[in-house]
Write a protein that holds these residues in place. Structure first.
Motif, PDB file in Angstrom:
ATOM      1  N   ASP A  67     -12.017  -2.685  -3.488  1.00  0.00           N
ATOM      2  CA  ASP A  67     -11.841  -2.939  -4.921  1.00  0.00           C
ATOM      3  C   ASP A  67     -10.757  -2.033  -5.509  1.00  0.00           C
ATOM      4  O   ASP A  67      -9.970  -2.463  -6.360  1.00  0.00           O
ATOM      5  N   SER A  68     -10.719  -0.797  -5.068  1.00  0.00           N
ATOM      6  CA  SER A  68      -9.730   0.158  -5.582  1.00  0.00           C
ATOM      7  C   SER A  68      -8.320  -0.236  -5.163  1.00  0.00           C
ATOM      8  O   SER A  68      -7.367  -0.121  -5.947  1.00  0.00           O
ATOM      9  N   LEU A  69      -8.171  -0.722  -3.940  1.00  0.00           N
ATOM     10  CA  LEU A  69      -6.849  -1.158  -3.476  1.00  0.00           C
ATOM     11  C   LEU A  69      -6.398  -2.423  -4.213  1.00  0.00           C
ATOM     12  O   LEU A  69      -5.205  -2.593  -4.509  1.00  0.00           O
ATOM     13  N   ALA A  70      -7.340  -3.303  -4.538  1.00  0.00           N
ATOM     14  CA  ALA A  70      -6.994  -4.493  -5.320  1.00  0.00           C
ATOM     15  C   ALA A  70      -6.529  -4.093  -6.719  1.00  0.00           C
ATOM     16  O   ALA A  70      -5.566  -4.652  -7.256  1.00  0.00           O
ATOM     17  N   ALA A  71      -7.213  -3.109  -7.302  1.00  0.00           N
ATOM     18  CA  ALA A  71      -6.809  -2.604  -8.618  1.00  0.00           C
ATOM     19  C   ALA A  71      -5.428  -1.966  -8.546  1.00  0.00           C
ATOM     20  O   ALA A  71      -4.589  -2.161  -9.438  1.00  0.00           O
ATOM     21  N   LEU A  72      -5.192  -1.211  -7.488  1.00  0.00           N
ATOM     22  CA  LEU A  72      -3.880  -0.581  -7.306  1.00  0.00           C
ATOM     23  C   LEU A  72      -2.775  -1.624  -7.250  1.00  0.00           C
ATOM     24  O   LEU A  72      -1.722  -1.460  -7.886  1.00  0.00           O
ATOM     25  N   GLN A  73      -2.988  -2.697  -6.512  1.00  0.00           N
ATOM     26  CA  GLN A  73      -1.953  -3.720  -6.385  1.00  0.00           C
ATOM     27  C   GLN A  73      -1.631  -4.339  -7.737  1.00  0.00           C
ATOM     28  O   GLN A  73      -0.453  -4.541  -8.083  1.00  0.00           O
ATOM     29  N   PRO A 101     -13.077   8.676   0.516  1.00  0.00           N
ATOM     30  CA  PRO A 101     -12.510   7.461   1.113  1.00  0.00           C
ATOM     31  C   PRO A 101     -11.554   6.705   0.193  1.00  0.00           C
ATOM     32  O   PRO A 101     -10.516   6.214   0.637  1.00  0.00           O
ATOM     33  N   VAL A 102     -11.897   6.601  -1.099  1.00  0.00           N
ATOM     34  CA  VAL A 102     -11.010   5.904  -2.036  1.00  0.00           C
ATOM     35  C   VAL A 102      -9.720   6.685  -2.220  1.00  0.00           C
ATOM     36  O   VAL A 102      -8.615   6.117  -2.199  1.00  0.00           O
ATOM     37  N   ALA A 103      -9.826   8.000  -2.376  1.00  0.00           N
ATOM     38  CA  ALA A 103      -8.620   8.824  -2.543  1.00  0.00           C
ATOM     39  C   ALA A 103      -7.724   8.724  -1.311  1.00  0.00           C
ATOM     40  O   ALA A 103      -6.491   8.643  -1.431  1.00  0.00           O
TER      41      ALA A 103
END
Length: 428
Positions: A67-73, A101-103
């Protein structure tokens, strides 16, 4: 959009959105919006900062990372120059994640090195010294957070706790270096990077320390921390001529009101107790919720019967009561059932013309905000004035906007509930 924030819960997102919109005098803040999840459309091009609210704090690690990588994109697609990974000022996480892990995933995607880690928020008593997190004059592990039902914090040493979650090397930026000035802090970051430190825990005990850290990380692709770490970032962009400094804009919202509290924190329980002295309150029987005898209709009926009196419905039990319920039904089952109850209640209130809603508790706020956003088909929440430190008024929708206040369990003065409703009606 210049700054993009990935927040691991909804109240935390409101907190940092408030910080970015408010900024500091004399420069001011950024035009900021908060989004309930990753939008499926492009942002308003006049926005200078966007905050994506996720539910990744308590999600499984793999889901939180994805989810965090999708937000980043999405944020990068909007042109963001700097990304902030925002977590709670009490560093809420289990030994296995999710902060580390998210960081790591965000740092990999951005090729970021020497990433600052600083959850300090001195205005609410959260400070970092010698790499240890304090809540006022208590170490984190003695502050009550050791009893948190989802993320019990039993170790105040941020380097050690983060070390459980990542294989990356972790450095330290001590307070004496922060006090020595920006030139020194930049030297320390460079030295730690040469040592191979990917993450650097920074001490901060005052807002001036956070402003110094904000200047230190100007132009860096990734910063992590609580909302306080964003305090000085608008200034960097305004002084560079990239932003205007007119962040907070608000028009009064009137109409029926409701308060929904799903936090078991000591602060929220105190707020509920004070509110109950002069306003109608309804304690939710969680056993009845789990068995199906307490329903949305019960809550809505109580709120509508007390229209104009700032009615409050709450499920704020003591840590012992919560533990007993979780042991009987399972932690996730209790949380999901209550989230659904509050979210559906909010949607019904919206249908009935309610336009001022105050919510307490991170998980509860997330569920309610997402439900309202879906019903209004509007994902962008505009940032209004600050009610109490870290908690702004949010408005959602255009024709007949709804005013929300999403309060983290531990935030807000004792009179927060009544004050929030009153401020929503005040355009001054």
């Amino acid at each position: 959009m210049l700054i993009g924030v990935i927040a691991d819960d909804f109240t935390g997102a409101s907190d940092i959105a408030n910080t970015l919109a408010k900024g500091v005098a004399p420069e001011g803040g950024l035009r900021t919006a908060q989004f309930a999840g990753v939008p499926n459309v492009s942002a308003d091009p006049t926005l200078e900062a966007g905050v994506i609210s996720l539910k990744s704090r308590s999600a499984p690690v793999d889901e939180a990372v994805a989810d965090s990588l999708a937000a980043l994109q999405w944020l990068r697609d909007q042109g963001c120059e700097q990304i902030i990974f925002k977590y709670c000022s009490t560093f809420d996480s289990t030994r296995a994640g999710n902060i580390g892990p998210v960081a790591d995933a965000l740092a990999d995607a951005l090729d970021a090195k020497g990433v600052l880690v600083c959850p300090a928020f001195p205005t609410t008593g959260r400070t970092v010294y010698q790499g240890h997190l304090f809540v006022f004059d208590r170490l984190l592990s003695e502050s009550g957070m050791q009893h948190h039902p989802l993320t019990p914090m039993t170790d105040p040493d941020l380097r050690r706790w983060l070390g459980h979650q990542t294989k990356s090397k972790i450095g330290h930026l001590p307070l004496k270096s922060v006090l020595a000035g920006v030139h020194e802090t930049k030297n320390i970051l460079s030295t730690e990077m040469m040592k191979g430190s990917r993450f650097i825990v920074a001490d901060a005990v005052t807002d001036d320390d956070l402003l110094a850290l904000g200047e230190t990380v100007a132009g860096r692709p990734l910063v992590t921390g609580g909302s306080g770490i964003a305090l000085g970032l608008p200034r960097n962009l305004i002084q560079a001529g990239k932003a205007k400094g007119d962040g907070v804009q608000y028009a009064a919202v009137t109409g029926p009101e409701a308060i929904l509290a799903g936090s078991c924190s000591g602060a929220t329980r105190g707020q509920v107790a004070l509110h109950a002295k002069n306003h109608p309150t309804l304690a939710i029987d969680v056993l009845g919720v789990m068995s199906g005898t307490v329903t949305v209709a019960n809550l809505v009926a109580f709120i509508k019967a007390n229209r104009g009196l700032a009615p409050l419905v709450y499920s704020s039990g003591t840590p012992e009561e919560v533990k007993d319920l979780q042991s009987k039904y399972g932690r996730e089952a209790v949380s999901a059932k209550l989230d659904e109850l509050f979210a559906t209640t909010a949607q019904q209130l919206l249908k009935d013309g309610y336009r001022r809603i105050v919510v307490a508790g991170g998980e509860t706020s997330g569920a309610v905000a997402k439900a309202i956003a879906e019903q209004l088909d509007a994902s962008a929440m505009k940032i209004g004035p600050e009610i109490d430190p870290g908690v702004p008024i949010l408005t959602l929708g255009t024709d007949q906007p709804v005013a929300l206040a999403l309060k983290s369990g531990n935030f807000g003065a004792e009179d927060f509930f009544a004050k929030a409703l009153q401020m929503m009606e005040d355009s001054s």
